[in-house]
Structures are given as C-alpha cells and as structure tokens.
Design a protein around this motif. Structure first.
Motif, PDB file in Angstrom:
ATOM      1  N   THR A 118      17.648 -39.392 -16.076  1.00  0.00           N
ATOM      2  CA  THR A 118      18.400 -38.348 -16.762  1.00  0.00           C
ATOM      3  C   THR A 118      17.875 -38.212 -18.191  1.00  0.00           C
ATOM      4  O   THR A 118      17.788 -39.196 -18.912  1.00  0.00           O
ATOM      5  CB  THR A 118      19.906 -38.703 -16.810  1.00  0.00           C
ATOM      6  OG1 THR A 118      20.367 -38.922 -15.479  1.00  0.00           O
ATOM      7  CG2 THR A 118      20.704 -37.601 -17.467  1.00  0.00           C
ATOM      8  N   ARG A 120      18.457 -37.321 -21.867  1.00  0.00           N
ATOM      9  CA  ARG A 120      19.617 -37.256 -22.774  1.00  0.00           C
ATOM     10  C   ARG A 120      19.227 -36.547 -24.068  1.00  0.00           C
ATOM     11  O   ARG A 120      18.063 -36.273 -24.322  1.00  0.00           O
ATOM     12  CB  ARG A 120      20.129 -38.669 -23.090  1.00  0.00           C
ATOM     13  CG  ARG A 120      20.501 -39.499 -21.876  1.00  0.00           C
ATOM     14  CD  ARG A 120      21.929 -39.212 -21.445  1.00  0.00           C
ATOM     15  NE  ARG A 120      22.267 -39.938 -20.229  1.00  0.00           N
ATOM     16  CZ  ARG A 120      23.195 -40.864 -20.156  1.00  0.00           C
ATOM     17  NH1 ARG A 120      23.900 -41.195 -21.196  1.00  0.00           N
ATOM     18  NH2 ARG A 120      23.443 -41.451 -18.998  1.00  0.00           N
ATOM     19  N   ASP A 121      20.219 -36.304 -24.912  1.00  0.00           N
ATOM     20  CA  ASP A 121      20.022 -35.579 -26.176  1.00  0.00           C
ATOM     21  C   ASP A 121      19.071 -36.296 -27.139  1.00  0.00           C
ATOM     22  O   ASP A 121      18.481 -35.658 -28.010  1.00  0.00           O
ATOM     23  CB  ASP A 121      21.364 -35.349 -26.884  1.00  0.00           C
ATOM     24  CG  ASP A 121      22.227 -34.363 -26.121  1.00  0.00           C
ATOM     25  OD1 ASP A 121      21.679 -33.554 -25.344  1.00  0.00           O
ATOM     26  OD2 ASP A 121      23.459 -34.396 -26.297  1.00  0.00           O
ATOM     27  N   VAL A 178      24.033 -45.386 -25.596  1.00  0.00           N
ATOM     28  CA  VAL A 178      24.452 -44.744 -24.340  1.00  0.00           C
ATOM     29  C   VAL A 178      24.529 -45.803 -23.257  1.00  0.00           C
ATOM     30  O   VAL A 178      23.879 -46.841 -23.326  1.00  0.00           O
ATOM     31  CB  VAL A 178      23.478 -43.629 -23.890  1.00  0.00           C
ATOM     32  CG1 VAL A 178      23.417 -42.507 -24.888  1.00  0.00           C
ATOM     33  CG2 VAL A 178      22.105 -44.168 -23.624  1.00  0.00           C
TER      34      VAL A 178
END
Length: 188
Positions: A118, A120-121, A178
């Motif tokens: 994934t 992420r930002d 995270v």
C-alpha cells in the motif's frame, strides 16, 4: 658577446613550449574539475528481475539505470522482490522509490501491480502483512513513468528502490508513524 639568430629561435621555441605546457595543465585541471557528465550508471538495467535480501532492522537498496528517452506514462516491465533473511523473525517491511539525477527536478515514478503493498502519504509502499522468516514477496512487476516527469532523452538516470525492515517485536507505529498491517491480516 653577440648572439646569433639561432639562439633567439631556440629561446622563442622554449618560451612558447613553456607557455603551452602551462595552458594545457590549467585547461586540463579546470576542464576535469568543471566537467559536465550527463549520464549516471549502475550495474543493473531496468527489465532485469531483482531480489533484495534484508534482515531484521536493516535497510537495503537496489539501483537501476534507465535512459531518459522513455515516453511519459510508459510501463516498464520490472520485477523487484524482497526476501527476509532472518531465520527467526517476521518483519515489517516498507519500500521507497526515488530517481537520482544531476538536476533537482521532480520525477513521478509509480510501481505497478503492487499486490499486498500500500502506498501511503509519506511516499513509502508498506507491505500489508508481516514478511515471515525466510520468505519473499514481490514489490512490483512494472514501473510507470508519470506524466509530470521531465526526463531528458540525452541523459540516463538512476532509479533507486530502498527497503527498510523492522522486527515484529518492535513498536512499528512509534518508529514509522504508521501501522502497516491491514485489518484482514491483523496479528491479533
């Protein structure tokens, strides 16, 4: 003592040679120092399948050379895998992609077919579950050059993929900010 014409001829030749030697040394050194090299090289070329080995709490990277002549939006076939070398630890793993060049342009690179990863930002791709000991996972099967990238067709660039790992016993959320494991693969 009167000097003949041959003496002045040799004197002129010696002074000319000394001046030319000094000029060539200066231009050679300054030309070397200010040399503008428009290409970067690495041992790997895009398209070769690559596996990066990583152990707990380490970082490892792989770099690829690619020509700036690729068309924006083009998808380049590239399999990049990461393997957990630890025999006794499951790992949290993340990866970041960056492009090195001599100029500070912004290059938009995307990894394609990142199953179980994934984005992420923070710009990192996080593996959605723990990478079990002695196992491997493919990060991607292709790389896409973004529409906003400004590559020069006469230059080569280096694409760098950096993997980072943390032992599953560590507080990954505190360290990375995270928690990468998704709900479906949650450890509880």
């Amino acid at each position: 003592m009167k000097k003949d014409k041959a003496f002045y001829g040799w004197l002129f030749v010696c002074i000319s040679l000394a001046i030319m030697l000094a000029i060539s040394i200066y231009l050679g050194l300054s030309g070397w120092y200010f040399k503008a090299d428009n290409s970067l090289e690495s041992d790997l070329v895009l398209g070769e399948t690559v596996q990066v080995d990583i152990d707990k709490n380490q970082s490892a990277c792989v770099s690829f050379t690619f020509a700036g002549s690729y068309i924006h939006g083009e998808e380049l076939s590239q399999i990049i895998a990461v393997k957990n070398l630890s025999d006794d630890s499951d790992l949290f793993v993340r990866a970041k992609v960056s492009v090195f060049s001599k100029v500070s342009d912004n290059y938009d690179i995307s990894l394609m077919e990142t199953i179980n990863w994934t984005l992420r930002d923070d710009g990192y791709y996080y593996f959605d579950s723990l990478l079990s000991s002695s196992s491997k996972a493919n990060l991607c099967s292709a790389i896409e050059l973004g529409e906003d990238s400004n590559f020069n067709s006469k230059k080569t660039y280096i694409l760098n993929v950096t993997f980072e790992s943390l032992d599953s016993t560590l507080d990954v959320e505190k360290i990375w900010g995270v928690y990468p494991v998704t709900e479906k693969n949650d450890l509880t």
